[in-house]
Design a protein around this motif. Structure first.
Motif, PDB file in Angstrom:
ATOM      1  N   PHE A   1      81.920  69.143  11.906  1.00 54.33           N
ATOM      2  CA  PHE A   1      81.607  67.722  12.097  1.00 54.33           C
ATOM      3  C   PHE A   1      80.095  67.504  12.081  1.00 54.33           C
ATOM      4  O   PHE A   1      79.341  68.344  12.532  1.00 54.33           O
ATOM      5  N   TRP A   2      79.702  66.340  11.596  1.00 56.40           N
ATOM      6  CA  TRP A   2      78.320  65.886  11.728  1.00 56.40           C
ATOM      7  C   TRP A   2      78.317  64.557  12.475  1.00 56.40           C
ATOM      8  O   TRP A   2      79.026  63.620  12.107  1.00 56.40           O
TER       9      TRP A   2
ATOM     10  N   ILE B   1      79.700  60.990  11.467  1.00 56.54           N
ATOM     11  CA  ILE B   1      79.250  60.650  10.116  1.00 56.54           C
ATOM     12  C   ILE B   1      80.286  61.144   9.099  1.00 56.54           C
ATOM     13  O   ILE B   1      80.816  60.380   8.300  1.00 56.54           O
ATOM     14  N   TYR B   2      80.539  62.423   9.105  1.00 57.29           N
ATOM     15  CA  TYR B   2      81.515  63.046   8.222  1.00 57.29           C
ATOM     16  C   TYR B   2      82.146  64.220   8.963  1.00 57.29           C
ATOM     17  O   TYR B   2      81.551  64.786   9.874  1.00 57.29           O
ATOM     18  N   PHE B   3      83.334  64.598   8.529  1.00 58.26           N
ATOM     19  CA  PHE B   3      83.900  65.840   9.010  1.00 58.26           C
ATOM     20  C   PHE B   3      84.638  66.539   7.881  1.00 58.26           C
ATOM     21  O   PHE B   3      84.937  65.937   6.841  1.00 58.26           O
TER      22      PHE B   3
ATOM     23  N   PRO C   1      79.473  56.684   7.449  1.00 59.65           N
ATOM     24  CA  PRO C   1      79.094  57.581   6.354  1.00 59.65           C
ATOM     25  C   PRO C   1      78.041  57.040   5.399  1.00 59.65           C
ATOM     26  O   PRO C   1      77.483  57.794   4.602  1.00 59.65           O
ATOM     27  N   GLU C   2      77.734  55.747   5.495  1.00 57.11           N
ATOM     28  CA  GLU C   2      76.835  55.134   4.518  1.00 57.11           C
ATOM     29  C   GLU C   2      75.454  55.776   4.557  1.00 57.11           C
ATOM     30  O   GLU C   2      74.857  55.914   5.614  1.00 57.11           O
ATOM     31  N   GLY C   3      74.965  56.151   3.394  1.00 61.68           N
ATOM     32  CA  GLY C   3      73.639  56.755   3.286  1.00 61.68           C
ATOM     33  C   GLY C   3      73.644  58.266   3.433  1.00 61.68           C
ATOM     34  O   GLY C   3      72.586  58.903   3.347  1.00 61.68           O
ATOM     35  N   TYR C   4      74.837  58.843   3.639  1.00 66.19           N
ATOM     36  CA  TYR C   4      74.962  60.289   3.836  1.00 66.19           C
ATOM     37  C   TYR C   4      76.002  60.860   2.881  1.00 66.19           C
ATOM     38  O   TYR C   4      76.910  60.163   2.441  1.00 66.19           O
TER      39      TYR C   4
ATOM     40  N   LYS D   1      81.365  76.859   1.708  1.00 65.42           N
ATOM     41  CA  LYS D   1      81.866  78.036   2.424  1.00 65.42           C
ATOM     42  C   LYS D   1      82.356  77.597   3.798  1.00 65.42           C
ATOM     43  O   LYS D   1      81.857  76.622   4.363  1.00 65.42           O
ATOM     44  N   LYS D   2      83.304  78.336   4.322  1.00 67.96           N
ATOM     45  CA  LYS D   2      83.931  77.943   5.587  1.00 67.96           C
ATOM     46  C   LYS D   2      82.917  77.839   6.720  1.00 67.96           C
ATOM     47  O   LYS D   2      83.026  76.985   7.584  1.00 67.96           O
ATOM     48  N   GLU D   3      81.935  78.706   6.724  1.00 66.73           N
ATOM     49  CA  GLU D   3      81.024  78.745   7.866  1.00 66.73           C
ATOM     50  C   GLU D   3      79.865  77.755   7.775  1.00 66.73           C
ATOM     51  O   GLU D   3      79.143  77.573   8.736  1.00 66.73           O
ATOM     52  N   ARG D   4      79.721  77.078   6.649  1.00 70.86           N
ATOM     53  CA  ARG D   4      78.532  76.249   6.444  1.00 70.86           C
ATOM     54  C   ARG D   4      78.898  74.821   6.068  1.00 70.86           C
ATOM     55  O   ARG D   4      79.712  74.589   5.180  1.00 70.86           O
ATOM     56  N   PHE D   5      78.256  73.881   6.755  1.00 67.96           N
ATOM     57  CA  PHE D   5      78.517  72.454   6.505  1.00 67.96           C
ATOM     58  C   PHE D   5      77.157  71.763   6.434  1.00 67.96           C
ATOM     59  O   PHE D   5      76.391  71.784   7.394  1.00 67.96           O
ATOM     60  N   SER D   6      76.880  71.172   5.280  1.00 65.87           N
ATOM     61  CA  SER D   6      75.559  70.574   5.063  1.00 65.87           C
ATOM     62  C   SER D   6      75.645  69.058   5.065  1.00 65.87           C
ATOM     63  O   SER D   6      76.586  68.490   4.499  1.00 65.87           O
ATOM     64  N   LEU D   7      74.676  68.442   5.663  1.00 69.85           N
ATOM     65  CA  LEU D   7      74.558  66.978   5.652  1.00 69.85           C
ATOM     66  C   LEU D   7      73.369  66.620   4.781  1.00 69.85           C
ATOM     67  O   LEU D   7      72.286  67.198   4.929  1.00 69.85           O
ATOM     68  N   ILE D   8      73.580  65.678   3.867  1.00 65.41           N
ATOM     69  CA  ILE D   8      72.535  65.321   2.905  1.00 65.41           C
ATOM     70  C   ILE D   8      72.208  63.837   3.039  1.00 65.41           C
ATOM     71  O   ILE D   8      73.116  62.994   3.033  1.00 65.41           O
ATOM     72  N   LEU D   9      70.926  63.569   3.178  1.00 65.01           N
ATOM     73  CA  LEU D   9      70.452  62.193   3.126  1.00 65.01           C
ATOM     74  C   LEU D   9      69.833  62.023   1.750  1.00 65.01           C
ATOM     75  O   LEU D   9      68.772  62.577   1.464  1.00 65.01           O
TER      76      LEU D   9
END
Lengths: 116, 121
Positions: free
Chosen positions: B33-34, B46-48, B61-64, B70-78
Motif C-alpha cells: 500500500f501507498w 493512494i494505491y494498493f 490516485p490522481e497525479g500518481y 516484483k513481489k517485494e517492491r512497490f514503487s510510487l511515481i509522481l
C-alpha cells in the motif's frame, strides 16, 4: 466525510492522568487496528480487535470494541511522557459486496502530549 | 524481524519533476500500500497492490501511478510533481490472510515503513 471518525484531534494531559481516544464508524467493521506513530516516523502496531465486545490490554493501554463493532476506544492509564505521539485507528470496512481486499481506512489521528 | 524500507527519509523536488518513491518489504507479503499523511486528514490511501503487476486505485490516485514488477517492491511515481503533493508518504505491506487454520499473524495487519517526507518547491 470520513468513514472513520476519531476524537479528539489533540489531547494534552499531565503525566499520571488517564485518557481515552475514540474511533467511530457508521458501518460495521470487520476488524479495528490501533497504531501509534512517533513524529516523522512510521506507524507501530498496538492492538487489533475483531469480535464485538472484545477488550485487549498491553501494559497501560486498553482497547475495546463495542458489541455492534462500530465503535472502539483506546484508554491509557497513568499516562507517561513515553505515551506521547499520534494515535491512529484503522478499520477493515467491507464494501457493498462484503469484501475489503485487506484495505484499512484510517481515522484522522489524535495527537497526544503528556507533560511531565 | 518484519521490515519495510523506503528509499528516502527526506526528499526535496522541484515542480514538474518526475519523482520515484520506492518501498521494499522482506516478509513475502502479497499486499502493498501507498498512503499519504497530512495534518488533520490522517492516512489516505493512494494505491494498493495485492499481487505482482496488479494495482488498484485507492481514495486519492490522481497525479500518481504505481509499479509492482516484483513481489517485494512497490514503487510510487509522481509523473509531474506539484506543490500540493508535498506530504509524508508511507508504505505498508500485509499478507493475504487465509481465514483457515494456517495463520501468519493478525489478519490484514499492515506493517509500515518509516515514511518519506517529500517537499515539492
Amino acid at each position: 466525510s470520513q468513514e472513520l471518525e476519531q476524537s479528539p484531534q489533540s489531547l494534552i494531559v499531565q503525566e499520571g492522568k488517564n485518557l481515552t481516544i475514540n474511533c467511530t464508524s457508521s458501518k460495521t467493521l470487520y476488524g479495528l487496528y490501533w497504531y501509534k506513530q512517533k513524529y516523522g516516523e512510521g506507524l507501530i502496531f498496538l492492538m487489533m480487535l475483531q469480535k464485538g465486545g472484545e477488550e485487549k490490554s498491553h501494559e497501560k493501554i486498553t482497547a475495546k470494541l463495542d458489541e455492534k463493532k462500530q465503535q472502539s476506544s483506546l484508554h491509557i492509564t497513568a499516562s507517561q511522557p513515553s505515551h506521547a505521539g499520534i494515535y491512529l485507528c484503522g478499520a477493515e470496512i467491507p464494501n457493498a459486496g462484503g469484501t475489503s481486499y485487506g484495505k484499512l481506512t484510517f481515522g484522522q489521528g489524535t495527537i497526544l502530549t503528556v507533560h511531565p | 524481524d518484519v521490515k519495510v524500507t523506503q528509499s528516502s527519509r527526506y526528499l526535496v523536488k522541484r515542480t514538474g519533476e518526475k519523482v520515484f518513491l520506492e518501498c521494499v518489504q522482506d516478509m513475502d507479503h502479497e499486499n502493498m500500500f501507498w498512503y499519504r499523511q497530512d495534518p488533520g486528514l490522517g492516512l489516505r490511501l493512494i494505491y494498493f497492490s495485492y499481487d505482482v503487476k496488479m494495482k488498484e486505485k485507492g481514495d486519492i490516485p490522481e497525479g500518481y501511478s504505481v509499479s509492482r514488477e516484483k513481489k517485494e517492491r512497490f514503487s510510487l511515481i509522481l509523473e509531474s510533481a506539484s506543490t500540493n503533493q508535498t506530504s509524508m508518504y508511507l508504505c505498508a505491506s500485509s499478507f493475504l490472510w487465509d481465514r483457515g487454520p494456517r495463520s501468519r499473524g493478525n489478519p490484514y495487519e499492515q506493517y509500515f515503513g518509516p515514511g518519506t517526507r517529500l517537499t515539492v518547491t
